[in-house]
Design an enzyme around this catalytic site. Sequence first.
Site, short mmCIF file in Angstrom:
data_model
loop_
_atom_site.label_atom_id
_atom_site.label_comp_id
_atom_site.label_asym_id
_atom_site.label_seq_id
_atom_site.Cartn_x
_atom_site.Cartn_y
_atom_site.Cartn_z
N LYS A 45 0.86 -1.18 0.00
CA LYS A 45 0.00 0.00 0.00
C LYS A 45 0.90 1.24 0.00
O LYS A 45 1.94 1.25 0.67
CB LYS A 45 -0.88 -0.03 1.26
CG LYS A 45 -1.91 1.09 1.34
CD LYS A 45 -2.76 0.95 2.62
CE LYS A 45 -3.84 2.02 2.68
NZ LYS A 45 -4.69 1.90 3.90
N SER A 81 -9.82 1.99 3.06
CA SER A 81 -8.94 2.74 2.20
C SER A 81 -7.96 1.91 1.39
O SER A 81 -7.47 2.37 0.36
CB SER A 81 -8.15 3.74 3.05
OG SER A 81 -7.24 3.05 3.91
N SER A 125 -10.10 -0.37 7.13
CA SER A 125 -9.47 -0.19 5.81
C SER A 125 -8.79 -1.42 5.24
O SER A 125 -8.35 -1.39 4.08
CB SER A 125 -8.45 0.95 5.87
OG SER A 125 -9.11 2.19 5.89
#
Lengths: 93, 480
Positions: B77, B152, B176
């Site tokens: 990420k 997210s 997330s």
Amino acid sequence: MDRKTLDRLTRLSQLQLSAEEERLVLDDLGHIVALIDEMRAVDTEGVEPLAHPLDMDQPLRDDAVTEAVDRARFLAVAPLTRDGLYLVPRVVE
Amino acid sequence: MQPFTSIADLGRGLARGDYSARELAAFYLERIAAANDDLNAFIRVTEERALGAAEAADRSIARGEGGPLTGIPLAHKDIFCTDGVATTCASRMLAGFVPPYDATVVARLAAAGTVCLGKTNMDEFAMGSSNETSWFGPARNPWDRGRAPGGSSGGSAAAVGAGLVPCATGTDTGGSIRQPAAFCGVTGLKPTYGRVSRYGMIAFASSLDQGGAFGRSVEDVETVLGAMEGHDPLDSTSAERGPTRRSGGRNGAERMRIGLPSEYWTGLPGDLGGCLLAAAQELEQAGHALVSLSLPHTDAAVPAYYVIAGAEASANLSRYDGVRFGLRAEDPTDLDDLYRRSRAAGFGTEVKRRILTGTYTLSVGYYDAYYLKAQRVRRRIQQDFLEAFDDVDAIAAPVAPGPAFELGAVDDPVAMYRQDVFTTPASLAGLPAMSMPCGLVDGLPVGLQLIGPPFEEGRLLNLGSEFQQRTDWHLRHPET
């Protein structure tokens, strides 16, 4: 949430909002405050605030030098530097 | 080569010499090249570095020094700092920021021999539940390109779900990892707060943020967690605990008691409720007992979460000042003008909303009524869980109120925040929680959430693995 409060928050946050953003955000913040107000219904009389989920002491490492600061490498990510220093607009006249 | 292969099988293929780590990396890089224009799961693909790391992995394997992750492709990420590779947190503020160091998670997974293929898309500064706040545009759901991958960590979930990479890292502040895992039909684990180092993980809400992993199965997630977890002297909130090991219930019981909290299970849409109940009953048929229970302060979690996360974000994001790194406004008239215009141009609207909310709840006259109140509610929520765990070994719950929604469909911030109703409670309590695929609703994957007591990831992995041995939902994938 009114314009005066929003102006104060924007200033405290060192932000700026465009006219369009201001209109949207003013409306949204009103709804967000209504949402967070929902928690007021919870009886928290005598309950200690919980700042951190782990009930543990934060361990401190020995105060020993473990790495050398590579000044040039760290300054390389800054937008504007000179002679090893960060440059900002004049603060003291 | 087949893209939806488990890490263990890929490892066996590498050990047998069916393919080299370089060939494996090239195979997935080709899949990314073919799909990413459409999926937007990756912000940046680091092909050259990946092939270099793969060649190093091949040399390790040839020397007989490989571990379970040697040569396995993965993606990070874009919230994790990568030395020499741009790290943006999907914000214009950090466009072009090249960190001079690796996050501990990145360093540990590299040391384990993984081959990083690139950095994945996300909501800006991890603030969002749909990936739509990304400066780079949203990632898309591989099951339906018109739908959100969740957020997210939407890019990581979409990449694993589409078979562009076998596993990926993510972070979970209020859901997330779990929600995008559910939306994209993959397995995702948010460990206990403190299990994984936050060093080099760009901060959003420091008392909530926790790194974790996505994979195609519980075993894959377990393997990745094993390489990223553990105390880190560089993060004083990382816990000094031993490695995660599979474990039974309280007192080592093989048969566990699994709690179904009524606040989570009542009022679910019929299809979703049916899928989830069938999944819980699968665990019952495996010999575990299902127990009804109540977590009475569940409704207060979303409001308390948005106070605490906003407050911590407003403090954390004060570091973006246009001076030391990140975007800097042109021709500032004075220092305040530099700060304000840099931040106005660098942050998107959702980030500004959160900073303003946090500034509001922390300001004089509101601090007690909002911030301290939220911390008291947070303790209530934690107490609910800890009392429940006196009687049950784990809790089973939905992950989200429905399957992936259409991009653009949830356009009101409060409605978006309410998407986090089932994930924020475990976040506030700092508990480990896992999402795994448990069915399809309207052809879209949905997830079952398992929540455990602090540092009992091993119990969740055990239950999850048992579930996946009895079902094949985790083996389903979108048509490619």
